[in-house]
Design a protein around this motif. Structure first.
Motif, PDB file in Angstrom:
ATOM      1  N   TYR A   6     -74.172 -38.655 -57.028  1.00  0.00           N
ATOM      2  CA  TYR A   6     -75.557 -39.046 -57.283  1.00  0.00           C
ATOM      3  C   TYR A   6     -76.247 -38.071 -58.224  1.00  0.00           C
ATOM      4  CZ  TYR A   6     -76.618 -35.393 -53.883  1.00  0.00           C
ATOM      5  OH  TYR A   6     -76.719 -34.190 -53.231  1.00  0.00           O
ATOM      6  N   ILE A   7     -77.305 -38.576 -58.846  1.00  0.00           N
ATOM      7  CA  ILE A   7     -78.166 -37.744 -59.669  1.00  0.00           C
ATOM      8  C   ILE A   7     -79.595 -37.948 -59.175  1.00  0.00           C
ATOM      9  CG2 ILE A   7     -79.033 -37.227 -61.985  1.00  0.00           C
ATOM     10  CD1 ILE A   7     -76.397 -38.347 -63.105  1.00  0.00           C
ATOM     11  N   LEU A   8     -80.241 -36.826 -58.877  1.00  0.00           N
ATOM     12  CA  LEU A   8     -81.642 -36.838 -58.482  1.00  0.00           C
ATOM     13  C   LEU A   8     -82.471 -36.298 -59.643  1.00  0.00           C
ATOM     14  CD1 LEU A   8     -81.438 -35.245 -54.914  1.00  0.00           C
ATOM     15  CD2 LEU A   8     -81.356 -37.666 -55.520  1.00  0.00           C
ATOM     16  N   TYR A   9     -83.737 -36.698 -59.691  1.00  0.00           N
ATOM     17  CA  TYR A   9     -84.640 -36.194 -60.721  1.00  0.00           C
ATOM     18  C   TYR A   9     -85.948 -35.756 -60.073  1.00  0.00           C
ATOM     19  CZ  TYR A   9     -87.677 -35.960 -64.773  1.00  0.00           C
ATOM     20  OH  TYR A   9     -88.561 -35.527 -65.727  1.00  0.00           O
ATOM     21  N   TYR A  16     -82.708 -32.472 -63.513  1.00  0.00           N
ATOM     22  CA  TYR A  16     -81.772 -33.342 -62.805  1.00  0.00           C
ATOM     23  C   TYR A  16     -80.925 -32.496 -61.874  1.00  0.00           C
ATOM     24  CZ  TYR A  16     -82.916 -36.996 -66.134  1.00  0.00           C
ATOM     25  OH  TYR A  16     -83.566 -37.936 -66.879  1.00  0.00           O
ATOM     26  N   TYR A  17     -80.497 -33.103 -60.785  1.00  0.00           N
ATOM     27  CA  TYR A  17     -79.580 -32.454 -59.844  1.00  0.00           C
ATOM     28  C   TYR A  17     -78.427 -33.422 -59.600  1.00  0.00           C
ATOM     29  CZ  TYR A  17     -77.551 -30.386 -55.719  1.00  0.00           C
ATOM     30  OH  TYR A  17     -76.665 -29.823 -54.835  1.00  0.00           O
ATOM     31  N   ILE A  18     -77.200 -32.933 -59.742  1.00  0.00           N
ATOM     32  CA  ILE A  18     -76.001 -33.752 -59.557  1.00  0.00           C
ATOM     33  C   ILE A  18     -75.305 -33.299 -58.282  1.00  0.00           C
ATOM     34  CG2 ILE A  18     -73.778 -34.406 -60.551  1.00  0.00           C
ATOM     35  CD1 ILE A  18     -75.257 -33.334 -63.272  1.00  0.00           C
ATOM     36  N   LEU A  47     -83.737 -40.497 -56.324  1.00  0.00           N
ATOM     37  CA  LEU A  47     -82.426 -40.960 -56.761  1.00  0.00           C
ATOM     38  C   LEU A  47     -82.584 -41.776 -58.039  1.00  0.00           C
ATOM     39  CD1 LEU A  47     -79.380 -41.211 -56.040  1.00  0.00           C
ATOM     40  CD2 LEU A  47     -79.981 -43.378 -54.937  1.00  0.00           C
ATOM     41  N   VAL A  48     -81.893 -41.352 -59.111  1.00  0.00           N
ATOM     42  CA  VAL A  48     -81.962 -42.087 -60.378  1.00  0.00           C
ATOM     43  C   VAL A  48     -80.596 -42.626 -60.809  1.00  0.00           C
ATOM     44  CG1 VAL A  48     -84.037 -40.932 -61.235  1.00  0.00           C
ATOM     45  CG2 VAL A  48     -81.780 -39.943 -61.733  1.00  0.00           C
ATOM     46  N   TYR A  49     -79.530 -42.214 -60.092  1.00  0.00           N
ATOM     47  CA  TYR A  49     -78.188 -42.682 -60.443  1.00  0.00           C
ATOM     48  C   TYR A  49     -77.247 -42.464 -59.267  1.00  0.00           C
ATOM     49  CZ  TYR A  49     -73.825 -43.303 -62.946  1.00  0.00           C
ATOM     50  OH  TYR A  49     -72.591 -43.763 -63.345  1.00  0.00           O
ATOM     51  N   SER A  50     -76.318 -43.396 -59.080  1.00  0.00           N
ATOM     52  CA  SER A  50     -75.276 -43.195 -58.063  1.00  0.00           C
ATOM     53  C   SER A  50     -74.035 -43.996 -58.416  1.00  0.00           C
ATOM     54  CB  SER A  50     -75.775 -43.584 -56.672  1.00  0.00           C
ATOM     55  OG  SER A  50     -75.996 -44.963 -56.597  1.00  0.00           O
ATOM     56  N   GLU A  51     -72.905 -43.491 -57.984  1.00  0.00           N
ATOM     57  CA  GLU A  51     -71.603 -44.148 -58.113  1.00  0.00           C
ATOM     58  C   GLU A  51     -70.902 -44.018 -56.774  1.00  0.00           C
ATOM     59  OE1 GLU A  51     -69.324 -42.135 -61.118  1.00  0.00           O
ATOM     60  OE2 GLU A  51     -70.638 -42.768 -62.740  1.00  0.00           O
ATOM     61  N   LYS A  52     -70.254 -45.077 -56.337  1.00  0.00           N
ATOM     62  CA  LYS A  52     -69.554 -45.064 -55.049  1.00  0.00           C
ATOM     63  C   LYS A  52     -68.047 -44.996 -55.260  1.00  0.00           C
ATOM     64  CE  LYS A  52     -73.257 -47.102 -52.520  1.00  0.00           C
ATOM     65  NZ  LYS A  52     -73.956 -45.900 -52.300  1.00  0.00           N
ATOM     66  N   LEU A  78     -76.490 -41.708 -69.108  1.00  0.00           N
ATOM     67  CA  LEU A  78     -75.861 -42.257 -67.906  1.00  0.00           C
ATOM     68  C   LEU A  78     -76.920 -42.857 -66.981  1.00  0.00           C
ATOM     69  CD1 LEU A  78     -73.121 -42.527 -66.417  1.00  0.00           C
ATOM     70  CD2 LEU A  78     -73.631 -40.329 -65.343  1.00  0.00           C
ATOM     71  N   VAL A  79     -77.993 -42.141 -66.767  1.00  0.00           N
ATOM     72  CA  VAL A  79     -79.087 -42.607 -65.907  1.00  0.00           C
ATOM     73  C   VAL A  79     -79.702 -43.886 -66.489  1.00  0.00           C
ATOM     74  CG1 VAL A  79     -81.421 -42.060 -65.086  1.00  0.00           C
ATOM     75  CG2 VAL A  79     -79.599 -40.347 -64.917  1.00  0.00           C
ATOM     76  N   LYS A  80     -79.919 -43.898 -67.786  1.00  0.00           N
ATOM     77  CA  LYS A  80     -80.520 -45.054 -68.447  1.00  0.00           C
ATOM     78  C   LYS A  80     -79.626 -46.288 -68.283  1.00  0.00           C
ATOM     79  CE  LYS A  80     -82.437 -46.589 -72.836  1.00  0.00           C
ATOM     80  NZ  LYS A  80     -82.661 -46.277 -74.249  1.00  0.00           N
ATOM     81  N   SER A  81     -78.317 -46.128 -68.416  1.00  0.00           N
ATOM     82  CA  SER A  81     -77.387 -47.254 -68.284  1.00  0.00           C
ATOM     83  C   SER A  81     -77.405 -47.806 -66.854  1.00  0.00           C
ATOM     84  CB  SER A  81     -75.967 -46.831 -68.661  1.00  0.00           C
ATOM     85  OG  SER A  81     -75.415 -45.976 -67.690  1.00  0.00           O
ATOM     86  N   PHE A  82     -77.662 -46.956 -65.890  1.00  0.00           N
ATOM     87  CA  PHE A  82     -77.722 -47.351 -64.481  1.00  0.00           C
ATOM     88  C   PHE A  82     -78.982 -48.146 -64.179  1.00  0.00           C
ATOM     89  CE2 PHE A  82     -78.963 -46.167 -60.047  1.00  0.00           C
ATOM     90  CZ  PHE A  82     -77.900 -46.716 -59.389  1.00  0.00           C
ATOM     91  N   ASN A  83     -80.054 -47.827 -64.882  1.00  0.00           N
ATOM     92  CA  ASN A  83     -81.355 -48.428 -64.603  1.00  0.00           C
ATOM     93  C   ASN A  83     -81.685 -49.627 -65.489  1.00  0.00           C
ATOM     94  OD1 ASN A  83     -82.286 -46.719 -62.432  1.00  0.00           O
ATOM     95  ND2 ASN A  83     -82.320 -45.093 -63.941  1.00  0.00           N
ATOM     96  N   LEU A  84     -80.712 -50.155 -66.207  1.00  0.00           N
ATOM     97  CA  LEU A  84     -80.954 -51.328 -67.059  1.00  0.00           C
ATOM     98  C   LEU A  84     -81.079 -52.591 -66.258  1.00  0.00           C
ATOM     99  CD1 LEU A  84     -78.572 -50.660 -70.078  1.00  0.00           C
ATOM    100  CD2 LEU A  84     -81.038 -50.392 -69.984  1.00  0.00           C
TER     101      LEU A  84
END
Length: 84
Positions: A6-9, A16-18, A47-52, A78-84
């Motif tokens: 995950y990525i937090l902002y 950012y925190y990974i 939370l701005v990004y996550s992968e399982k 990466l975050v932008k692609s997740f939030n599209l």
């Protein structure tokens, strides 16, 4: 068990925190409550990004890969692609 990278902002820190966890909801709460460490000085982490991943080893490898980028631009893409 599911494993999450995950990525937090933080708006306050503008950082950012990974990280990696097996329980993303609990982890976000802990990041916003603990008084020490990188995330401890603010409590606005979102939370701005996550992968399982199915395996812990896969998740840890991906976390390390993202951290090794050391590029805010690449992380933001990466975050932008997740939030599209």
């Amino acid at each position: 068990m599911e494993h999450t990278v995950y990525i937090l902002y933080s708006i306050i820190k503008n950082k950012y925190y990974i990280g990696y966890t097996a329980n993303i909801e609990e982890k976000i709460v802990r990041h916003n409550q603990k008084p020490k460490g990188f995330t401890g000085s603010t409590n606005d982490w979102q939370l701005v990004y996550s992968e399982k991943y199915e395996s812990k080893s896969e998740a840890l490898m991906r976390e390390k890969q993202i951290k090794n980028w050391k590029s805010r631009t690449k992380i933001e893409e990466l975050v932008k692609s997740f939030n599209l």
